[in-house]
Design a protein around this motif. Structure first.
Motif, mmCIF file in Angstrom:
data_model
loop_
_atom_site.group_PDB
_atom_site.id
_atom_site.type_symbol
_atom_site.label_atom_id
_atom_site.label_comp_id
_atom_site.label_asym_id
_atom_site.label_seq_id
_atom_site.Cartn_x
_atom_site.Cartn_y
_atom_site.Cartn_z
ATOM 1 N N VAL A 67 -8.962 -6.052 -5.828
ATOM 2 C CA VAL A 67 -7.584 -6.543 -5.806
ATOM 3 C C VAL A 67 -7.568 -8.062 -5.620
ATOM 4 O O VAL A 67 -8.169 -8.585 -4.673
ATOM 5 N N GLU A 68 -6.885 -8.743 -6.520
ATOM 6 C CA GLU A 68 -6.760 -10.194 -6.385
ATOM 7 C C GLU A 68 -6.020 -10.523 -5.090
ATOM 8 O O GLU A 68 -4.948 -9.973 -4.814
ATOM 9 N N GLY A 69 -6.595 -11.389 -4.303
ATOM 10 C CA GLY A 69 -6.019 -11.729 -3.006
ATOM 11 C C GLY A 69 -6.752 -11.082 -1.848
ATOM 12 O O GLY A 69 -6.579 -11.503 -0.703
ATOM 13 N N VAL A 70 -7.568 -10.065 -2.134
ATOM 14 C CA VAL A 70 -8.420 -9.482 -1.091
ATOM 15 C C VAL A 70 -9.675 -10.337 -0.992
ATOM 16 O O VAL A 70 -10.404 -10.506 -1.983
ATOM 17 N N TRP A 71 -9.922 -10.896 0.173
ATOM 18 C CA TRP A 71 -11.024 -11.846 0.342
ATOM 19 C C TRP A 71 -12.356 -11.127 0.535
ATOM 20 O O TRP A 71 -13.364 -11.496 -0.052
ATOM 21 N N VAL A 104 -9.702 -7.673 4.424
ATOM 22 C CA VAL A 104 -9.295 -9.038 4.778
ATOM 23 C C VAL A 104 -8.636 -9.637 3.538
ATOM 24 O O VAL A 104 -9.267 -9.719 2.475
ATOM 25 N N TYR A 105 -7.385 -10.044 3.648
ATOM 26 C CA TYR A 105 -6.614 -10.436 2.476
ATOM 27 C C TYR A 105 -5.757 -11.656 2.764
ATOM 28 O O TYR A 105 -5.437 -11.966 3.923
ATOM 29 N N VAL A 110 -1.535 -11.562 -2.199
ATOM 30 C CA VAL A 110 -1.280 -10.132 -2.352
ATOM 31 C C VAL A 110 -0.422 -9.666 -1.173
ATOM 32 O O VAL A 110 -0.826 -9.809 -0.014
ATOM 33 N N PRO A 111 0.759 -9.131 -1.424
ATOM 34 C CA PRO A 111 1.611 -8.680 -0.319
ATOM 35 C C PRO A 111 1.033 -7.432 0.344
ATOM 36 O O PRO A 111 0.358 -6.620 -0.300
#
Length: 222
Positions: A67-71, A104-105, A110-111
């Protein structure tokens, strides 16, 4: 006292029953197999974290790392009594921990609502102490979050999804939502397992019921 493993896997252990664990963390991987980032941080200041338990953590983790935004993601154990448990210890049912995924996001990218939608639709949250053929407290459905805002949003989404499931003829939601307890990283062999073993076991199945948007401000309940 003699404990029957089949019985202990279906109920939370008492403090007297729980395995003692250990003072030091068990060894795990240093970096994420897919994106190379450090599993234990440091994490960017802009990020937040949440723990999702939705059955076997191998398949659950795979839902979140693309998922884009998940670090970064990692698998481990939370919600029990035994400090720094091993995977083998948790399988006895005598640690009380659930298998969970640390996500961790960056909420700017990403909401939290999108992560909740993946969580609800990615498993069956009505099964109690099991998920499909995986039976025991280890596989229970949980959301552990560190902030009040996350907890309120998670509870609102639970209420919304429970209504959708009821309309579809499904049973009540059994998901536990609570402030984040200590998280214990699982061994290196379990981290990003399905990236390293694409044909590995994954019994994760959703209900086929879509998760609606939660009503704003509806965060009541435990």
């Amino acid at each position: 006292m003699i404990f029957h493993i089949a019985e202990t896997k279906l109920r939370m252990p008492t403090p007297q029953e729980a395995l003692p664990g250990r003072a030091e963390p068990i060894a795990t991987a240093r970096t994420h197999f897919v994106n190379g980032r450090p599993l234990k941080g440091p994490y960017p200041e802009s990020t937040q974290s949440v723990l999702f338990g939705m059955g076997c953590f191998w398949g659950a983790e795979r839902l979140f790392w693309p998922v884009e935004g998940v670090w970064v993601t990692a698998v481990g154990f939370a919600g029990g009594l035994t400090p720094n448990p091993t995977y083998r210890e948790t399988t006895t049912g005598l640690t009380g921990h659930a298998e969970v995924v640390l996500v961790v996001y960056d909420p700017r990218a990403v909401p939290f609502s999108r992560l909740l939608k993946l969580f609800w639709e990615g498993h069956d949250p009505t099964q109690g102490m099991r998920q499909g053929n995986d039976v025991g407290t280890t596989y229970r459905s949980v959301i552990y979050a560190p902030t009040d805002a996350q907890l309120a949003e998670a509870r609102a989404s639970r209420a919304a999804y429970a209504a959708a499931l009821q309309a579809a003829g499904r049973g009540p939601v059994t998901t536990e939502i609570a402030p984040a307890p200590p998280f214990y990283f699982a061994e290196a062999e379990h981290q990003q397992y399905l990236a390293r073993n694409p044909d590995g076991y994954c019994g994760l199945q959703g209900t086929g019921v879509a998760c609606p948007a939660a009503p704003a401000g509806d965060g009541a309940g435990a």
